[in-house]
Enzyme design. Structure first.
Site, short mmCIF file in Angstrom:
data_model
loop_
_atom_site.label_atom_id
_atom_site.label_comp_id
_atom_site.label_asym_id
_atom_site.label_seq_id
_atom_site.Cartn_x
_atom_site.Cartn_y
_atom_site.Cartn_z
N ARG A 54 0.78 -1.31 0.16
CA ARG A 54 -0.06 0.07 0.11
C ARG A 54 0.91 1.06 -0.13
NH1 ARG A 54 -2.78 -3.94 2.20
NH2 ARG A 54 -0.96 -4.54 2.88
N THR A 55 1.70 1.34 0.87
CA THR A 55 2.52 2.77 1.03
C THR A 55 3.48 2.97 -0.06
OG1 THR A 55 2.48 2.08 3.57
CG2 THR A 55 3.79 3.83 2.68
N LYS A 82 24.81 -5.66 -1.07
CA LYS A 82 26.47 -5.80 -0.88
C LYS A 82 27.19 -5.11 0.04
CE LYS A 82 26.24 -5.21 -6.09
NZ LYS A 82 26.18 -4.13 -7.12
N ARG A 104 11.06 3.80 3.94
CA ARG A 104 10.49 2.84 4.86
C ARG A 104 11.92 2.17 5.35
NH1 ARG A 104 5.59 -1.14 4.85
NH2 ARG A 104 4.67 0.80 5.42
N HIS A 132 4.30 5.95 11.89
CA HIS A 132 4.07 5.68 10.35
C HIS A 132 3.16 6.85 10.11
CE1 HIS A 132 2.91 4.01 6.48
NE2 HIS A 132 2.52 2.83 6.73
#
Ligand code: CP
Length: 326
Positions: A54-55, A82, A104, A132
Site C-alpha cells: 500500500r505505502t 552488497k 521505509r 508511520h
C-alpha cells in the site's frame, strides 16, 4: 530542509491543515483524469528497505498524479545487499538531487538519520516500531469522511476509538495514538499483556486486556496484525486462541456502538485478528461498517498532500511548511 518524520512534531492545527490539503486530492482521484502538473520537473525517490504494498504504491501513484518523476529503490535489489551502509546509501540518493525522499526502514530512527544527511525533505513511510505518520493521517481522513457520510459531522472530539492488536510493535498504533488524541478522540488500546508497551501509562490512552470490555460503546474499531517479524520471544497466544480472545468477529462487533466503523491498515490476516464477514462489510453511501478499502483510497490523497506541501520550498512557493523539528 524539512520533512515529515512523525506525528509527534505536529500541532493539532498542522494535522488538520494536512487533512484539509488532502481533500482536494480525494476529489481529483475520483475524476476520470487524475493528473495535475504541480510537481512537474521534480524527482521523488521512494527508498524502501522493508516490504510494502500500500505505502509504496500509493506514494508512487501520488507523485505521478502530481506530475513528478518517481523512482523506486527496492533494498532487495540494491547495493544494500552488497553491504553498503545506510548513510552511504543516503548520500548516494542525495547526490542524484532528489527533491523528496520517501523512506521505509525496519529500524526505528533510521529515517531521521537519513534526513540529517540529505538536502531535501524526507517523508517517513514507516520506521521500525516508531512512527508511520502518513498512515495516521490517512486513517484520520478516512474517519472524517465516514462521519460526514453518516451525517455525524466531522469532529473527532469525544469519539471513542479502540486500537486492538500488537500495540507493542506497531508504528501504526503509535502514530494514530498521537494524532487521534491530538484531535480530541478518546483512545483505548487493547492487547495481550505481552504486546502492551510498558510506557502505555504515559500515552494518554486507556489500556484494556479484555477486548469485549474495550469494545463497549466504541465508535471506531481499528484492528492490527501480529507483527511476527518483530517478535523477540514475547509469549503470544496461538492463532486460534488469539482469534478467540482478540479477533474481531461479527458477534464482538455488536458490543461496539451501533454502526461502529471498522478499520485495518493492512496487510490483514483474515480469520485471526479480523473475520472476513466483518472486513468485507464495505461502507457505501453511509451503509456498511468496514472502511478498509477507503483507507487505501485516502492514502493516495494524503500522500499527494504531503508531497505537495513538502516540496513548496523547492518550488519557490510561499506558505505553510512543516515545522523545522519534524
Ligand atoms: N499499511 C501499510 O503500511 O501497508 P504496507 O505495509 O503494505 O505499505
Amino acid at each position: 530542509h524539512r520533512g515529515l518524520l512523525g506525528i509527534a512534531g505536529l500541532a493539532p492545527h498542522e494535522i488538520l491543515f494536512l487533512l484539509a490539503e488532502a481533500e482536494q486530492w480525494v476529489e481529483l482521484n475520483r475524476q476520470p483524469t487524475k493528473r495535475v502538473d504541480h510537481l512537474h520537473g521534480l524527482t521523488i525517490i521512494n527508498a524502501f528497505f522493508e516490504n510494502s504494498t500500500r505505502t509504496l504504491l500509493s506514494f508512487e501513484i501520488a507523485g505521478k498524479r502530481l506530475g513528478a518523476d518517481v523512482v523506486n529503490m527496492q533494498a532487495a535489489t540494491s547495493s544494500v545487499k552488497k553491504g553498503e551502509t545506510l548513510i552511504d546509501t543516503a548520500m548516494t540518493l542525495n547526490a542524484m538531487r532528489a527533491d523528496a525522499i520517501v523512506i521505509r526502514h525496519a529500524s526505528s530512527g533510521a529515517v531521521r538519520l537519513i534526513s540529517e544527511k540529505v538536502d531535501c525533505p524526507v517523508l517517513n513511510a514507516g520506521d521500525g516500531q516508531h512512527e508511520h505518520p502518513t498512515q495516521a493521517l490517512l486513517d484520520a481522513l478516512t474517519i472524517r469522511h465516514a462521519l460526514r457520510e453518516k451525517g455525524l459531522g466531522e469532529s473527532f472530539v469525544g469519539l471513542t476509538v479502540v486500537i486492538c492488536g500488537d500495540i507493542l510493535h506497531s508504528r501504526v498504533a503509535r502514530s494514530n495514538i498521537l494524532s487521534l488524541t491530538a484531535l480530541g478522540a478518546n483512545v483505548r488500546v487493547c492487547a495481550p499483556p505481552a504486546l502492551m508497551p510498558a510506557e502505555v501509562e504515559q500515552m494518554r490512552v486507556t489500556p484494556f486486556y479484555d477486548f469485549n470490555a474495550a469494545l463497549k460503546g466504541a465508535d471506531v474499531v481499528m484492528m492490527l496484525r501480529l507483527q511476527n517479524e518483530r517478535m523477540q520471544g514475547q509469549f503470544i497466544p496461538s492463532p486460534r486462541e488469539y482469534r478467540h480472545l482478540y479477533g474481531l468477529t461479527l458477534d464482538r462487533l455488536a458490543l461496539a456502538a451501533p454502526g461502529a466503523l471498522v478499520m485495518h491498515p493492512g496487510p490483514m490476516n483474515r480469520g485471526i485478528e479480523i473475520d472476513s464477514n466483518v472486513a468485507d462489510m464495505h461502507m457505501k453511501n453511509g451503509e456498511g461498517q468496514s472502511l478498509i478499502t477507503r483507507q487505501v483510497e485516502m492514502g493516495v490523497a494524503v500522500r499527494m498532500a504531503c508531497l505537495e506541501v513538502l516540496t513548496r520550498k523547492a518550488r519557490k512557493l510561499e506558505g505553510w511548511d512543516m515545522p523545522a523539528n519534524n
